[in-house]
Design an enzyme around this catalytic site. Structure first.
Site, PDB file in Angstrom:
ATOM      1  N   ASP A   1       0.796  -1.149   0.100  1.00 57.35           N
ATOM      2  CA  ASP A   1       0.200  -0.088  -0.092  1.00 57.35           C
ATOM      3  C   ASP A   1       0.892   1.164   0.079  1.00 57.35           C
ATOM      4  O   ASP A   1       1.502   1.421   0.989  1.00 57.35           O
ATOM      5  CB  ASP A   1      -0.677   0.040   1.263  1.00 57.35           C
ATOM      6  CG  ASP A   1      -1.827   1.156   1.242  1.00 57.35           C
ATOM      7  OD1 ASP A   1      -1.786   2.040   0.380  1.00 57.35           O
ATOM      8  OD2 ASP A   1      -2.766   1.016   2.269  1.00 57.35           O
TER       9      ASP A   1
ATOM     10  N   ASP B   1       1.756  -4.138   3.852  1.00 60.83           N
ATOM     11  CA  ASP B   1       0.553  -3.919   4.628  1.00 60.83           C
ATOM     12  C   ASP B   1      -0.259  -5.293   4.536  1.00 60.83           C
ATOM     13  O   ASP B   1      -1.350  -5.445   3.832  1.00 60.83           O
ATOM     14  CB  ASP B   1      -0.181  -2.888   3.876  1.00 60.83           C
ATOM     15  CG  ASP B   1      -1.497  -2.446   4.987  1.00 60.83           C
ATOM     16  OD1 ASP B   1      -1.701  -2.977   6.058  1.00 60.83           O
ATOM     17  OD2 ASP B   1      -2.481  -1.686   4.233  1.00 60.83           O
TER      18      ASP B   1
ATOM     19  N   TYR C   1     -10.501  -0.395  -0.582  1.00 59.61           N
ATOM     20  CA  TYR C   1     -11.388   0.122   0.435  1.00 59.61           C
ATOM     21  C   TYR C   1     -10.839   1.464   1.003  1.00 59.61           C
ATOM     22  O   TYR C   1     -11.684   2.103   1.609  1.00 59.61           O
ATOM     23  CB  TYR C   1     -11.454  -0.862   1.659  1.00 59.61           C
ATOM     24  CG  TYR C   1     -10.078  -0.981   2.451  1.00 59.61           C
ATOM     25  CD1 TYR C   1     -10.176  -0.389   3.684  1.00 59.61           C
ATOM     26  CD2 TYR C   1      -9.072  -1.715   1.975  1.00 59.61           C
ATOM     27  CE1 TYR C   1      -8.963  -0.566   4.410  1.00 59.61           C
ATOM     28  CE2 TYR C   1      -8.048  -1.833   2.905  1.00 59.61           C
ATOM     29  CZ  TYR C   1      -7.904  -1.151   4.121  1.00 59.61           C
ATOM     30  OH  TYR C   1      -6.701  -1.384   4.748  1.00 59.61           O
TER      31      TYR C   1
END
Length: 95
Positions: A3, A8, A45
């Site tokens: 990320d 991540d 997201y």
């Protein structure tokens, strides 16, 4: 996953007594459609409408053994940073 420019890791877990997925012990046992849905979620997201696209990439999908190793290394990193003892994810005892 990556990320931005940082690792991540994401851990997928299910409740042991979950009626739909309680029998699943490894991501490889999940239906491909579910894994694809999870991949889409983690890739999107944090993307807010109107923002420039984020650099997000899923490099690999770990099996249970690798996920437990990631958790164990994370616990070790936490203890080095903060000096506190927390529970071992596999034995449910204190590390």
């Amino acid at each position: 996953m990556i990320d931005g420019e940082q690792a991540d890791d994401k851990i997928i877990a299910v409740l042991e007594a979950d009626l739909a997925y309680g029998h699943v012990k490894d991501i490889n046992e999940c239906p491909k459609a579910l894994v694809d849905r999870l991949k889409h979620y983690f890739l999107s997201y944090k993307q807010l409408p109107g923002d420039a696209p984020r650099r997000v990439e899923i490099v690999d999908i770990y099996d249970r053994a690798e996920a437990l190793d990631v958790i164990t290394r994370s616990i070790s990193d936490y203890q080095k940073q903060f000096g506190e003892r927390i529970k071992d994810p596999e034995s449910r005892g204190t590390v």
